[in-house]
Design a protein around this motif. Structure first.
Motif, PDB file in Angstrom:
ATOM      1  N   UNK A 145       0.827  -1.208   0.000  1.00 39.93           N
ATOM      2  CA  UNK A 145       0.000   0.000   0.000  1.00 39.93           C
ATOM      3  C   UNK A 145       0.863   1.261   0.000  1.00 39.93           C
ATOM      4  N   UNK A 146       0.203   2.402  -0.178  1.00 39.93           N
ATOM      5  CA  UNK A 146       0.924   3.664  -0.276  1.00 39.93           C
ATOM      6  C   UNK A 146       1.634   4.059   0.994  1.00 39.93           C
ATOM      7  N   UNK A 147       1.069   3.699   2.151  1.00 43.71           N
ATOM      8  CA  UNK A 147       1.719   4.026   3.418  1.00 43.71           C
ATOM      9  C   UNK A 147       3.011   3.235   3.589  1.00 43.71           C
ATOM     10  N   UNK A 148       2.989   1.964   3.234  1.00 41.50           N
ATOM     11  CA  UNK A 148       4.212   1.151   3.306  1.00 41.50           C
ATOM     12  C   UNK A 148       5.255   1.680   2.325  1.00 41.50           C
ATOM     13  N   UNK A 149       4.807   2.052   1.119  1.00 39.30           N
ATOM     14  CA  UNK A 149       5.730   2.618   0.132  1.00 39.30           C
ATOM     15  C   UNK A 149       6.358   3.901   0.660  1.00 39.30           C
ATOM     16  N   UNK A 150       5.545   4.753   1.269  1.00 43.29           N
ATOM     17  CA  UNK A 150       6.049   6.005   1.841  1.00 43.29           C
ATOM     18  C   UNK A 150       7.081   5.727   2.930  1.00 43.29           C
ATOM     19  N   UNK A 151       6.813   4.753   3.784  1.00 41.88           N
ATOM     20  CA  UNK A 151       7.737   4.425   4.865  1.00 41.88           C
ATOM     21  C   UNK A 151       9.081   3.971   4.309  1.00 41.88           C
ATOM     22  N   UNK A 152       9.056   3.117   3.277  1.00 42.12           N
ATOM     23  CA  UNK A 152      10.303   2.631   2.688  1.00 42.12           C
ATOM     24  C   UNK A 152      11.090   3.758   2.033  1.00 42.12           C
ATOM     25  N   UNK A 153      10.386   4.659   1.369  1.00 37.63           N
ATOM     26  CA  UNK A 153      11.055   5.795   0.729  1.00 37.63           C
ATOM     27  C   UNK A 153      11.743   6.673   1.774  1.00 37.63           C
ATOM     28  N   UNK A 154      11.051   6.945   2.873  1.00 39.88           N
ATOM     29  CA  UNK A 154      11.620   7.814   3.909  1.00 39.88           C
ATOM     30  C   UNK A 154      12.770   7.138   4.657  1.00 39.88           C
ATOM     31  N   UNK A 155      12.840   5.825   4.608  1.00 38.02           N
ATOM     32  CA  UNK A 155      13.934   5.109   5.271  1.00 38.02           C
ATOM     33  C   UNK A 155      15.154   4.941   4.371  1.00 38.02           C
ATOM     34  N   UNK A 156      15.018   5.293   3.096  1.00 33.84           N
ATOM     35  CA  UNK A 156      16.114   5.120   2.149  1.00 33.84           C
ATOM     36  C   UNK A 156      16.945   6.402   2.093  1.00 33.84           C
ATOM     37  N   UNK A 157      18.251   6.279   2.284  1.00 34.65           N
ATOM     38  CA  UNK A 157      19.125   7.450   2.348  1.00 34.65           C
ATOM     39  C   UNK A 157      19.075   8.285   1.070  1.00 34.65           C
ATOM     40  N   UNK A 158      18.943   7.634  -0.070  1.00 35.96           N
ATOM     41  CA  UNK A 158      18.953   8.351  -1.339  1.00 35.96           C
ATOM     42  C   UNK A 158      17.594   8.962  -1.680  1.00 35.96           C
ATOM     43  N   UNK A 159      16.527   8.337  -1.217  1.00 37.18           N
ATOM     44  CA  UNK A 159      15.182   8.757  -1.621  1.00 37.18           C
ATOM     45  C   UNK A 159      14.453   9.587  -0.570  1.00 37.18           C
ATOM     46  N   UNK A 160      14.997   9.668   0.638  1.00 36.17           N
ATOM     47  CA  UNK A 160      14.239  10.187   1.766  1.00 36.17           C
ATOM     48  C   UNK A 160      13.757  11.629   1.597  1.00 36.17           C
ATOM     49  N   UNK A 161      14.433  12.404   0.758  1.00 41.48           N
ATOM     50  CA  UNK A 161      14.047  13.807   0.589  1.00 41.48           C
ATOM     51  C   UNK A 161      13.203  14.062  -0.657  1.00 41.48           C
ATOM     52  N   UNK A 162      12.885  13.012  -1.402  1.00 41.10           N
ATOM     53  CA  UNK A 162      12.052  13.182  -2.595  1.00 41.10           C
ATOM     54  C   UNK A 162      10.624  13.521  -2.166  1.00 41.10           C
TER      55      UNK A 162
END
Length: 316
Positions: A253-270
């Protein structure tokens, strides 16, 4: 008695949604119901309550799916004859329940045969619908021990009935040539499970000047794609300018996707925008806790375009 239990379960769904908000699991709940010999499901987050079939008042020149209006707590609500919508031949007397929903800030009831129970399942156990013909109204399937439950695309059904939904999904304000020129180099990632809404969204983004739009039907595929981009060298914004995601999707789901993005050093600020029919108070709280840049209720694509410009072009 069974219907009473389901009704009470739907009425207290907010309590369980609160639990899901706190745990942050990749889970959701569905209300299971039947039409003919087929079992269907709808996300509990969309259900206000389940009631017994009630008299309706016919409306002249209404959409063919609409039986008329019924009254609930002083409010007139359209009633969709779901068997007719799905082209299922049934005995009219078999439809005993109405599922009252709030989707895209729109109250509408769906006439069904029997509502059975509520299930709590993981999004990863919801599979995309296989392509076996025109399945535009089915967004996913859930395999139960002795049956398959089809998850219906209620947003598409409502969009077919209410032309204002499509208008809001395709209407954006005119932009200057300077803005359109700046939009054309921005890479947008879209995750949306409804095929119809995804096509409308992508087409509208293209028409607004966003030429590079990569779209996915679920969060898992979107995440795998972005992981690959995150491994590339250089400024990540050159590969992903902004992410637009639905909340409820199969596999992830979108919430899980958001959590993974924010935990990724390269993607966290997108910048990450949740664009969903489920942006109620509880869901908004969840999105804020996970770090959503913004949250917009469908079908307000004009607001979405404005936000994309805001996040990409200097947060003005």
């Amino acid at each position: 008695m069974a219907n009473d239990k389901v009704r009470k379960g739907a009425e207290t769904a907010g309590d369980r949604k609160g639990i899901l908000l706190e745990t942050g699991t990749n889970e959701f709940e569905i209300v299971e119901f039947s039409i003919g010999k087929v079992n269907y499901g709808i996300n509990v987050a969309k259900v206000r309550e389940v009631i017994q079939r009630t008299p309706v008042t016919a409306m002249p020149q209404a959409h063919p799916y609409i039986d008329g209006l019924f009254t609930l707590r002083g409010k007139a609500i359209p009633l969709v004859n779901l068997p007719r919508c799905l082209n299922v031949m049934t005995n009219g007397d078999d439809a005993k329940n109405i599922i009252v929903t709030e989707i895209n800030n729109y109250d509408i009831g769906f006439l069904v045969e029997n509502v059975s129970r509520i299930h709590r399942i993981s999004w990863k156990d919801m599979e995309p619908s296989p392509e076996v013909g025109d399945q535009s109204r089915v967004v996913g399937i859930v395999k139960m021990p002795n049956r398959i439950v089809l998850l219906l695309d209620f947003e598409t059904i409502i969009a077919e009935i209410n032309p204002e939904i499509n208008a809001k999904l395709t209407t954006v304000a005119d932009a200057s040539e300077d803005i359109r020129e700046r939009r054309k180099d921005v890479h947008v990632v879209v995750a949306e499970d409804s095929g119809m809404l995804r096509d409308l969204l992508v087409t509208t983004l293209h028409d607004a000047g966003y030429r590079f739009v990569r779209d996915f039907g679920n969060g898992k595929d979107a995440w795998e794609y972005m992981q690959g981009l995150a491994s590339k060298e250089g400024d990540i914004s050159k590969h992903i300018g902004i992410i637009v995601s639905d909340v409820e999707m199969p596999m992830m789901d979108g919430h899980r996707l958001l959590k993974l993005v924010r935990q990724n050093d390269r993607l966290q600020d997108v910048p990450f925008v949740l664009f969903s029919s489920l942006i109620n108070e509880e869901m908004r709280l969840k999105g804020e806790e996970l770090g959503a840049s913004a949250q917009i209720s469908k079908p307000e694509i004009g607001q979405l375009i404005d936000l994309l410009d805001k996040f990409i072009f200097g947060k003005k």
